[in-house]
Write a protein that holds these residues in place. Structure first.
Motif, PDB file in Angstrom:
ATOM      1  N   CYS A 117       0.829  -1.216   0.000  1.00 22.05           N
ATOM      2  CA  CYS A 117       0.000   0.000   0.000  1.00 22.05           C
ATOM      3  C   CYS A 117       0.858   1.259   0.000  1.00 22.05           C
ATOM      4  CB  CYS A 117      -0.906   0.037   1.226  1.00 22.05           C
ATOM      5  SG  CYS A 117      -2.385  -0.977   1.105  1.00 22.05           S
ATOM      6  N   VAL A 118       0.430   2.246  -0.773  1.00 24.61           N
ATOM      7  CA  VAL A 118       1.049   3.566  -0.732  1.00 24.61           C
ATOM      8  C   VAL A 118      -0.038   4.630  -0.635  1.00 24.61           C
ATOM      9  CG1 VAL A 118       3.056   2.858  -2.093  1.00 24.61           C
ATOM     10  CG2 VAL A 118       1.081   3.857  -3.249  1.00 24.61           C
ATOM     11  N   SER A 119       0.378   5.798  -0.186  1.00 25.30           N
ATOM     12  CA  SER A 119      -0.442   7.003  -0.263  1.00 25.30           C
ATOM     13  C   SER A 119       0.317   7.996  -1.138  1.00 25.30           C
ATOM     14  CB  SER A 119      -0.682   7.592   1.128  1.00 25.30           C
ATOM     15  OG  SER A 119      -1.376   6.679   1.956  1.00 25.30           O
ATOM     16  N   TYR A 120      -0.429   8.833  -1.851  1.00 27.17           N
ATOM     17  CA  TYR A 120       0.182   9.815  -2.737  1.00 27.17           C
ATOM     18  C   TYR A 120      -0.098  11.221  -2.205  1.00 27.17           C
ATOM     19  CZ  TYR A 120       0.521   5.921  -6.049  1.00 27.17           C
ATOM     20  OH  TYR A 120       0.804   4.714  -6.650  1.00 27.17           O
ATOM     21  N   VAL A 121       0.961  11.979  -1.984  1.00 26.93           N
ATOM     22  CA  VAL A 121       0.835  13.349  -1.498  1.00 26.93           C
ATOM     23  C   VAL A 121       1.052  14.304  -2.667  1.00 26.93           C
ATOM     24  CG1 VAL A 121       1.688  15.076   0.128  1.00 26.93           C
ATOM     25  CG2 VAL A 121       1.696  12.654   0.772  1.00 26.93           C
ATOM     26  N   ALA A 122       0.065  15.153  -2.910  1.00 21.08           N
ATOM     27  CA  ALA A 122       0.160  16.135  -3.987  1.00 21.08           C
ATOM     28  C   ALA A 122      -0.288  17.481  -3.446  1.00 21.08           C
ATOM     29  CB  ALA A 122      -0.693  15.723  -5.178  1.00 21.08           C
ATOM     30  N   GLY A 123       0.648  18.349  -3.170  1.00 21.47           N
ATOM     31  CA  GLY A 123       0.315  19.675  -2.655  1.00 21.47           C
ATOM     32  C   GLY A 123      -0.356  19.598  -1.305  1.00 21.47           C
ATOM     33  N   ASP A 124      -1.578  20.130  -1.229  1.00 20.47           N
ATOM     34  CA  ASP A 124      -2.289  20.214   0.048  1.00 20.47           C
ATOM     35  C   ASP A 124      -3.187  19.018   0.302  1.00 20.47           C
ATOM     36  OD1 ASP A 124      -4.229  20.642  -1.868  1.00 20.47           O
ATOM     37  OD2 ASP A 124      -5.091  22.414  -0.897  1.00 20.47           O
ATOM     38  N   ARG A 125      -2.988  17.913  -0.426  1.00 22.76           N
ATOM     39  CA  ARG A 125      -3.884  16.764  -0.268  1.00 22.76           C
ATOM     40  C   ARG A 125      -3.115  15.457  -0.304  1.00 22.76           C
ATOM     41  NH1 ARG A 125      -7.569  18.898  -4.905  1.00 22.76           N
ATOM     42  NH2 ARG A 125      -6.727  20.778  -3.958  1.00 22.76           N
ATOM     43  N   VAL A 126      -3.700  14.449   0.338  1.00 20.58           N
ATOM     44  CA  VAL A 126      -3.133  13.110   0.321  1.00 20.58           C
ATOM     45  C   VAL A 126      -4.210  12.131  -0.127  1.00 20.58           C
ATOM     46  CG1 VAL A 126      -3.598  12.730   2.803  1.00 20.58           C
ATOM     47  CG2 VAL A 126      -1.887  11.333   1.616  1.00 20.58           C
ATOM     48  N   PHE A 127      -3.830  11.238  -1.020  1.00 18.21           N
ATOM     49  CA  PHE A 127      -4.721  10.192  -1.516  1.00 18.21           C
ATOM     50  C   PHE A 127      -4.314   8.912  -0.793  1.00 18.21           C
ATOM     51  CE2 PHE A 127      -4.242  13.557  -4.565  1.00 18.21           C
ATOM     52  CZ  PHE A 127      -5.570  13.887  -4.840  1.00 18.21           C
ATOM     53  N   SER A 128      -5.101   8.555   0.214  1.00 19.50           N
ATOM     54  CA  SER A 128      -4.663   7.579   1.213  1.00 19.50           C
ATOM     55  C   SER A 128      -5.087   6.155   0.907  1.00 19.50           C
ATOM     56  CB  SER A 128      -5.170   7.990   2.599  1.00 19.50           C
ATOM     57  OG  SER A 128      -6.573   8.183   2.595  1.00 19.50           O
ATOM     58  N   GLY A 129      -5.738   5.923  -0.238  1.00 17.63           N
ATOM     59  CA  GLY A 129      -6.094   4.565  -0.617  1.00 17.63           C
ATOM     60  C   GLY A 129      -6.893   3.863   0.456  1.00 17.63           C
ATOM     61  N   ASP A 130      -6.489   2.622   0.756  1.00 21.76           N
ATOM     62  CA  ASP A 130      -7.185   1.849   1.776  1.00 21.76           C
ATOM     63  C   ASP A 130      -6.427   1.835   3.099  1.00 21.76           C
ATOM     64  OD1 ASP A 130      -8.877   1.350  -0.302  1.00 21.76           O
ATOM     65  OD2 ASP A 130      -9.017  -0.806   0.046  1.00 21.76           O
ATOM     66  N   ALA A 131      -5.467   2.731   3.258  1.00 15.34           N
ATOM     67  CA  ALA A 131      -4.803   2.868   4.553  1.00 15.34           C
ATOM     68  C   ALA A 131      -5.712   3.648   5.499  1.00 15.34           C
ATOM     69  CB  ALA A 131      -3.449   3.551   4.393  1.00 15.34           C
ATOM     70  N   LEU A 132      -5.964   4.893   5.178  1.00 14.07           N
ATOM     71  CA  LEU A 132      -6.768   5.768   6.029  1.00 14.07           C
ATOM     72  C   LEU A 132      -8.056   6.149   5.319  1.00 14.07           C
ATOM     73  CD1 LEU A 132      -6.971   7.506   8.649  1.00 14.07           C
ATOM     74  CD2 LEU A 132      -5.813   9.329   7.368  1.00 14.07           C
ATOM     75  N   PHE A 133      -9.177   5.828   5.943  1.00 15.80           N
ATOM     76  CA  PHE A 133     -10.484   6.262   5.464  1.00 15.80           C
ATOM     77  C   PHE A 133     -10.954   7.463   6.274  1.00 15.80           C
ATOM     78  CE2 PHE A 133     -11.616   1.603   4.278  1.00 15.80           C
ATOM     79  CZ  PHE A 133     -10.913   1.719   3.092  1.00 15.80           C
ATOM     80  N   ILE A 134     -12.083   8.019   5.902  1.00 13.67           N
ATOM     81  CA  ILE A 134     -12.728   9.043   6.719  1.00 13.67           C
ATOM     82  C   ILE A 134     -13.420   8.336   7.874  1.00 13.67           C
ATOM     83  CG2 ILE A 134     -14.454  10.883   6.778  1.00 13.67           C
ATOM     84  CD1 ILE A 134     -13.944  11.250   3.749  1.00 13.67           C
ATOM     85  N   ASP A 135     -12.926   8.556   9.067  1.00 18.06           N
ATOM     86  CA  ASP A 135     -13.456   7.934  10.284  1.00 18.06           C
ATOM     87  C   ASP A 135     -13.266   6.421  10.283  1.00 18.06           C
ATOM     88  OD1 ASP A 135     -14.589   8.213  12.837  1.00 18.06           O
ATOM     89  OD2 ASP A 135     -16.583   7.684  12.096  1.00 18.06           O
ATOM     90  N   GLY A 136     -12.208   5.940   9.655  1.00 16.74           N
ATOM     91  CA  GLY A 136     -11.948   4.515   9.641  1.00 16.74           C
ATOM     92  C   GLY A 136     -10.611   4.215   8.992  1.00 16.74           C
ATOM     93  N   CYS A 137     -10.434   2.958   8.583  1.00 18.04           N
ATOM     94  CA  CYS A 137      -9.203   2.540   7.915  1.00 18.04           C
ATOM     95  C   CYS A 137      -9.472   1.237   7.187  1.00 18.04           C
ATOM     96  CB  CYS A 137      -8.074   2.352   8.930  1.00 18.04           C
ATOM     97  SG  CYS A 137      -8.377   1.011  10.099  1.00 18.04           S
TER      98      CYS A 137
END
Length: 237
Positions: A117-137
């Protein structure tokens, strides 16, 4: 930056289009095979050229559109080297930075849901895939899952981002579209509010989640970049 958040309702999957308005080059994060024609229409509408399809991991819930888009548009597939998809064009590691026009995308290795798993950081945002969800993971009970590793990934690689960083997850099942690092640190049900590593591991061990609906089809397909038939024909040839 041109930005579109796209949603596939059957698997509640978010895909993301990022485009450089100066070079007209673009990337798609976590494209879904069934939506490929929609992506192509959107790219044409915005007059963008697709350079990369970028996977946050090898998915178990949907088939990636990476292979189809490579065939149709000549884009290159990007996955982590530990993801188990050696058919990709670019195998990345932690800290790699990709340049797409004026867009800089930083790879952060965030294993735990899967080892690749990876997350992609672009400027002021992160695309967290299935690592971090909104209020979950993401779940950690299959496909090299490791709850302790996921806790470390989130707390060390994501929660250390600036508090106002926008969090765009790989899925949401409740109609939520975006969060922030500050919000997830404070209120995430599974690891926010100062939960310890041990508390998180205990929570993850007792979720009792159902077997993933599409895993038997999606996992081998995604290990072949979404084109298992083509992969098999290459082996036979």
């Amino acid at each position: 930056m041109i930005f579109r958040q796209l949603f596939e309702p059957d698997t509640a999957t978010y895909s993301y289009l990022l485009g450089c308005e100066f070079s007209q080059k673009a990337v798609l994060i976590d494209p879904v095979a069934g939506d490929v024609e929609h992506y192509i229409a959107l790219l044409n509408e915005l007059e963008l050229t697709l350079i990369y399809t970028m996977e946050t991991h090898v998915h178990a819930d949907h088939i990636t559109g990476a292979g189809l888009l490579r065939d149709k548009l000549g884009s290159k597939g990007v996955v982590h080297r530990d993801a188990g998809a050696m058919c990709a064009d670019l195998l990345v590691t932690d800290g790699v930075q990709l340049q797409v026009g004026e867009i800089e995308i930083l790879v952060r290795h965030t294993p735990g849901h899967t080892s690749g798993c990876v997350s992609y950081v672009a400027g002021d945002r992160v695309f967290s895939g299935d690592a971090l969800f909104i209020d979950g993971c993401g779940r950690t009970d299959f496909q090299q899952g490791d709850a302790g590793m996921l806790y470390d990934s989130i707390t060390q690689k994501l929660f250390t981002l600036p508090p106002d960083t926008l969090v765009y997850p790989g899925h949401d099942y409740n109609g939520k579209t975006v969060s922030t690092i500050k919000q997830e640190i404070a209120t995430n049900a599974r690891l926010g509010g100062g939960k310890t590593r041990e508390e998180f591991i205990e929570i993850m061990a007792n979720l009792n989640l159902p077997y993933p609906r599409y895993i038997d089809e999606a996992l081998p397909a995604n290990q072949a970049c979404g084109q298992p038939d083509k992969q098999e024909s290459v082996r036979q040839g």
